[in-house]
Design an enzyme around this catalytic site. Structure first.
Site, PDB file in Angstrom:
ATOM      1  CB  THR A 147      -0.644   0.404   1.325  1.00  0.00           C
ATOM      2  OG1 THR A 147      -1.675   1.002   1.486  1.00  0.00           O
ATOM      3  CG2 THR A 147       0.153  -0.225   2.531  1.00  0.00           C
ATOM      4  CD  GLU A 197      -2.471   5.086   4.522  1.00  0.00           C
ATOM      5  OE1 GLU A 197      -2.206   5.673   5.954  1.00  0.00           O
ATOM      6  OE2 GLU A 197      -3.113   5.777   3.566  1.00  0.00           O
ATOM      7  CE1 TYR A 232      -4.027  -1.875   6.265  1.00  0.00           C
ATOM      8  CE2 TYR A 232      -3.267   0.393   5.336  1.00  0.00           C
ATOM      9  CZ  TYR A 232      -3.585  -0.811   4.820  1.00  0.00           C
ATOM     10  OH  TYR A 232      -3.855  -1.344   3.591  1.00  0.00           O
ATOM     11  CE  LYS A 245      -2.400  -3.779   4.095  1.00  0.00           C
ATOM     12  NZ  LYS A 245      -2.439  -5.395   2.597  1.00  0.00           N
TER      13      LYS A 245
HETATM   14  P1  NAP Z   1     -11.178  -5.358   2.064  1.00  0.00           P
HETATM   15  O1  NAP Z   1     -12.151  -4.841   0.477  1.00  0.00           O
HETATM   16  O2  NAP Z   1     -11.175  -4.293   3.742  1.00  0.00           O
HETATM   17  O3  NAP Z   1     -11.085  -6.711   2.017  1.00  0.00           O
HETATM   18  C1  NAP Z   1     -10.381  -7.083   2.835  1.00  0.00           C
HETATM   19  C2  NAP Z   1     -10.874  -9.151   2.642  1.00  0.00           C
HETATM   20  O4  NAP Z   1      -9.991  -9.629   3.887  1.00  0.00           O
HETATM   21  C3  NAP Z   1     -12.248  -8.843   2.996  1.00  0.00           C
HETATM   22  O5  NAP Z   1     -12.696  -9.869   2.845  1.00  0.00           O
HETATM   23  C4  NAP Z   1     -11.948  -9.250   4.831  1.00  0.00           C
HETATM   24  O6  NAP Z   1     -13.332 -10.864   4.585  1.00  0.00           O
HETATM   25  C5  NAP Z   1     -10.803 -10.370   4.666  1.00  0.00           C
HETATM   26  N1  NAP Z   1     -10.313  -9.787   5.583  1.00  0.00           N
HETATM   27  C6  NAP Z   1      -9.775  -9.156   6.733  1.00  0.00           C
HETATM   28  N2  NAP Z   1      -9.404  -9.788   7.980  1.00  0.00           N
HETATM   29  C7  NAP Z   1      -8.987 -11.165   7.190  1.00  0.00           C
HETATM   30  C8  NAP Z   1      -9.150 -12.725   8.376  1.00  0.00           C
HETATM   31  N3  NAP Z   1      -8.410 -12.212   9.633  1.00  0.00           N
HETATM   32  N4  NAP Z   1      -9.393 -13.581   7.928  1.00  0.00           N
HETATM   33  C9  NAP Z   1      -9.399 -14.061   6.655  1.00  0.00           C
HETATM   34  N5  NAP Z   1      -9.818 -12.716   5.964  1.00  0.00           N
HETATM   35  C10 NAP Z   1      -9.366 -11.646   6.848  1.00  0.00           C
HETATM   36  O7  NAP Z   1     -10.124  -4.786   0.935  1.00  0.00           O
HETATM   37  P2  NAP Z   1      -9.864  -4.300  -0.350  1.00  0.00           P
HETATM   38  O8  NAP Z   1     -10.049  -2.728  -0.713  1.00  0.00           O
HETATM   39  O9  NAP Z   1     -10.269  -5.305  -1.244  1.00  0.00           O
HETATM   40  O10 NAP Z   1      -8.446  -3.984  -0.234  1.00  0.00           O
HETATM   41  C11 NAP Z   1      -7.876  -5.399  -0.560  1.00  0.00           C
HETATM   42  C12 NAP Z   1      -6.769  -5.533   0.103  1.00  0.00           C
HETATM   43  O11 NAP Z   1      -5.024  -4.253  -0.609  1.00  0.00           O
HETATM   44  C13 NAP Z   1      -5.849  -5.592   1.203  1.00  0.00           C
HETATM   45  O12 NAP Z   1      -4.811  -5.390   2.009  1.00  0.00           O
HETATM   46  C14 NAP Z   1      -5.539  -3.818   1.661  1.00  0.00           C
HETATM   47  O13 NAP Z   1      -4.973  -3.661   3.488  1.00  0.00           O
HETATM   48  C15 NAP Z   1      -4.917  -3.235   0.955  1.00  0.00           C
HETATM   49  N6  NAP Z   1      -4.831  -2.227   0.229  1.00  0.00           N
HETATM   50  C16 NAP Z   1      -6.104  -1.680  -0.524  1.00  0.00           C
HETATM   51  C17 NAP Z   1      -5.940  -0.446  -1.696  1.00  0.00           C
HETATM   52  C18 NAP Z   1      -8.111   0.449  -1.671  1.00  0.00           C
HETATM   53  O14 NAP Z   1      -7.310   1.131  -1.695  1.00  0.00           O
HETATM   54  N7  NAP Z   1      -8.406  -0.718  -1.519  1.00  0.00           N
HETATM   55  C19 NAP Z   1      -4.626  -0.180  -0.805  1.00  0.00           C
HETATM   56  C20 NAP Z   1      -3.464  -0.287  -0.665  1.00  0.00           C
HETATM   57  C21 NAP Z   1      -4.531  -1.388  -0.754  1.00  0.00           C
HETATM   58  P3  NAP Z   1     -14.275 -10.078   5.403  1.00  0.00           P
HETATM   59  O15 NAP Z   1     -15.712  -9.706   4.319  1.00  0.00           O
HETATM   60  O16 NAP Z   1     -14.991 -11.028   5.802  1.00  0.00           O
HETATM   61  O17 NAP Z   1     -14.490  -8.559   5.930  1.00  0.00           O
HETATM   62  O1  F7E Z   2      -9.251   7.989   3.764  1.00  0.00           O
HETATM   63  C1  F7E Z   2      -9.812  11.536   4.921  1.00  0.00           C
HETATM   64  C2  F7E Z   2      -9.200  10.507   5.965  1.00  0.00           C
HETATM   65  O2  F7E Z   2     -10.549   5.416   4.851  1.00  0.00           O
HETATM   66  C3  F7E Z   2      -8.901   8.774   2.896  1.00  0.00           C
HETATM   67  C4  F7E Z   2      -7.367   1.709   2.836  1.00  0.00           C
HETATM   68  O3  F7E Z   2      -7.496   0.934   1.509  1.00  0.00           O
HETATM   69  O4  F7E Z   2      -6.210   3.479   1.134  1.00  0.00           O
HETATM   70  C5  F7E Z   2      -7.231   3.270   2.036  1.00  0.00           C
HETATM   71  O5  F7E Z   2      -6.750   3.862   3.092  1.00  0.00           O
HETATM   72  C6  F7E Z   2      -8.297  10.215   3.564  1.00  0.00           C
HETATM   73  C7  F7E Z   2      -8.026  10.427   4.814  1.00  0.00           C
HETATM   74  O6  F7E Z   2      -8.810   5.382   3.339  1.00  0.00           O
HETATM   75  C8  F7E Z   2     -12.719  11.341   6.150  1.00  0.00           C
HETATM   76  O7  F7E Z   2      -8.344  11.227   6.800  1.00  0.00           O
HETATM   77  C9  F7E Z   2     -11.689  12.965   5.805  1.00  0.00           C
HETATM   78  O8  F7E Z   2      -6.625  11.193   4.922  1.00  0.00           O
HETATM   79  O9  F7E Z   2     -10.834   6.738   2.682  1.00  0.00           O
HETATM   80  P1  F7E Z   2      -9.857   6.037   3.704  1.00  0.00           P
HETATM   81  P2  F7E Z   2      -7.267   5.220   3.752  1.00  0.00           P
HETATM   82  O10 F7E Z   2      -6.795   6.342   4.843  1.00  0.00           O
HETATM   83  O11 F7E Z   2      -6.764   6.717   2.697  1.00  0.00           O
HETATM   84  C10 F7E Z   2      -5.024   2.409   1.774  1.00  0.00           C
HETATM   85  C11 F7E Z   2      -4.224   3.126   0.421  1.00  0.00           C
HETATM   86  C12 F7E Z   2      -5.349   1.705   2.048  1.00  0.00           C
HETATM   87  O12 F7E Z   2      -3.658   0.812   2.379  1.00  0.00           O
HETATM   88  C13 F7E Z   2      -6.136   0.898   3.067  1.00  0.00           C
HETATM   89  O13 F7E Z   2      -5.927  -0.230   3.111  1.00  0.00           O
HETATM   90  O14 F7E Z   2      -9.521  10.805   3.744  1.00  0.00           O
HETATM   91  N1  F7E Z   2     -11.462  11.212   5.837  1.00  0.00           N
HETATM   92  N2  F7E Z   2     -13.036  12.335   5.991  1.00  0.00           N
HETATM   93  C14 F7E Z   2     -11.612  10.427   5.743  1.00  0.00           C
HETATM   94  N3  F7E Z   2     -11.594   8.629   5.829  1.00  0.00           N
HETATM   95  C15 F7E Z   2     -12.671   8.402   6.282  1.00  0.00           C
HETATM   96  N4  F7E Z   2     -12.555   6.509   5.933  1.00  0.00           N
HETATM   97  N5  F7E Z   2     -13.608   9.173   6.169  1.00  0.00           N
HETATM   98  C16 F7E Z   2     -14.025  10.134   6.884  1.00  0.00           C
HETATM   99  O15 F7E Z   2     -14.728  10.948   7.257  1.00  0.00           O
END
Ligand code: NAP
Ligand code: F7E
Length: 365
Positions: free
Chosen positions: A130, A132, A154, A158
């Site tokens: 990520t 992050e 987090y 990661k």
């Molecule tokens: P998501 O929608 O939150 O999906 C995460 C999945 O992991 C869910 O199906 C969840 O199961 C499963 N999970 C969580 N804890 C588990 C456990 N203990 N055992 C088995 N399964 C478990 O996340 P996503 O957006 O698809 O992201 C996929 C991956 O990419 C994650 O690793 C995330 O950290 C990473 N990532 C995401 C982004 C982004 O912007 N989306 C960016 C960079 C990296 P449940 O459905 O049961 O909760």
């Molecule tokens: O926040 C700001 C918050 O929770 C984005 C995950 O998929 O991407 C995701 O993490 C920004 C932050 O995503 C609210 O403070 C303002 O600066 O949508 P987010 P994230 O934290 O960037 C990365 C790449 C991952 O790896 C993670 O798994 O938006 N923000 N107001 C808010 N965020 C939330 N959630 N809610 C608010 O009301």
């Protein structure tokens, strides 16, 4: 005859897991996904795939080594996509130990499950890393050479995952790689991430089902892409001749405020912004009503505020196109979906109604 590719996807029921499953099935893979037991059966993202002959679900958990070792031994995958994670940054401040167990040690468990089953030479592994990791950013935009500075539990978890993948690649000559993915969103995004929270609220407010949306840091900047485009890159990383890590991003950056302005616009509400910090308000130009306000509940102890990716390496080495879906198209897709969903949810169950109310009152992060 060519052997069939067998993929094992952890986190199959998540946003990315569902799109990746569709993508791999379209490429002729046998797809196995890990789900975990939950009192509420939350599998709507993959419901349309269940019953397909090449799609198989298994119970296991990232916190349970034995379940992973057994499953990897049974399925004998040729590719593993480790997507499972506690993926919410703000939640990681509330549950840091759990986040570390799943997001850090969980990666190690997957790698060891492959080694225990002696599959290191036949099974490639993709790790969902990520942006992050860049956290309190040390350079803008960020590429594969930018130093990491994780800025949440987090991100720290990661970072362990990233380094342990690199370590196993070098120590055991395994084909394991990390995709350093910047934020990617979609109509399947979890409802408490900022983009989906905004598009759902814009749709509810436009349809008279919610009065106001409460957000945290409006100045935060992200490089937002479309999840459907990003899963292709996960696959491309594993098809490359050498195991390497890649930044996956669009190369375009926007603030949370800009996302909200555009989302409300597509929902038929034009916003003007007044005030600063916690006193900033988004006002509906037509009615004069405050429809967006700031709540400190959504501020984070440390916030990552300047993510902007440079996808040059993925573009040149993998032939991936980071501009398939523009920012404007992404917001439009999400708002259109949520406008239809909110209209249809009129008759939906009690739990969903409660979640909507909780989100509105700022009770769910
Ligand atoms: P998501 O929608 O939150 O999906 C995460 C999945 O992991 C869910 O199906 C969840 O199961 C499963 N999970 C969580 N804890 C588990 C456990 N203990 N055992 C088995 N399964 C478990 O996340 P996503 O957006 O698809 O992201 C996929 C991956 O990419 C994650 O690793 C995330 O950290 C990473 N990532 C995401 C982004 C982004 O912007 N989306 C960016 C960079 C990296 P449940 O459905 O049961 O909760
Ligand atoms: O926040 C700001 C918050 O929770 C984005 C995950 O998929 O991407 C995701 O993490 C920004 C932050 O995503 C609210 O403070 C303002 O600066 O949508 P987010 P994230 O934290 O960037 C990365 C790449 C991952 O790896 C993670 O798994 O938006 N923000 N107001 C808010 N965020 C939330 N959630 N809610 C608010 O009301």
């Amino acid at each position: 005859m060519m052997e069939k590719n067998i993929a094992l996807i952890t986190g199959v029921a998540g946003q990315d897991g569902s799109y990746l499953s569709e993508f791999l099935l379209s490429k002729g893979y046998d797809v196995h996904g890990i789900i975990r037991r939950s009192s509420v059966d939350y599998r709507e993202r993959i419901a349309h795939l269940e019953g397909k002959p090449d799609f198989h679900l298994h119970y296991a958990d990232m916190g349970d080594s034995m379940s992973l070792v057994k499953l990897v031994g049974e399925v004998r995958p040729t590719e593993i996509y480790n997507l499972a994670a506690q993926s919410h940054v703000q939640v990681s401040f509330d549950a840091p130990e759990y986040t570390a167990d799943v997001d850090a040690v969980g990666v190690l468990r997957v790698l060891e499950a492959v080694r225990t089953n002696h599959l290191e030479k036949t099974c490639k592994i993709y790790q969902a890393s990520t942006s992050e990791l860049y956290g309190k950013v040390e350079e803008v935009p960020q590429n594969e050479k930018t130093p990491f500075h994780p800025y949440s539990p987090y991100a720290v978890a990661k970072l362990y995952g990233f380094w342990v993948v690199k370590e196993y690649r070098e120590a055991y000559d395994m084909f394991c790689c990390s995709g350093i993915l910047f934020n990617h969103e979609s109509e399947r995004r979890g409802e408490t991430f900022v983009t989906r929270k905004i598009t759902l609220a814009a749709a509810r407010i436009a349809q008279g089902k919610q009065d106001c949306l409460y957000l945290g840091n409006l100045d935060s900047k992200r490089d937002w892409g479309y999840a459907k485009d990003y899963v292709e890159c996960m696959w491309l990383i594993l098809q490359h001749d050498k195991p390497e890590d890649y930044v996956i991003a669009t190369g375009v950056q926007h603030t949370v405020r800009e996302f909200a302005t555009l989302a409300f616009h597509y929902a038929g509400i034009n916003l003007k912004w007044e005030g600063e910090g916690v006193n900033e308000k988004g006002i509906d130009v037509r009615t004069g009503k405050v429809v967006v306000a700031v709540s400190e509940d959504f501020y984070r102890p440390t916030d990552v505020v300047n993510l902007w990716g440079d996808p040059t390496k993925a573009k040149t080495e993998l032939g991936w196109n980071p501009q398939t879906t523009s920012f404007e198209q992404l917001v439009q897709i999400m708002v259109k979906h949520d406008m239809e969903k909110v209209a249809a949810d009129h008759v939906a169950g009690v739990m969903r109604t409660n979640l909507a109310e909780y989100l509105e009152k700022g009770l769910v992060k």
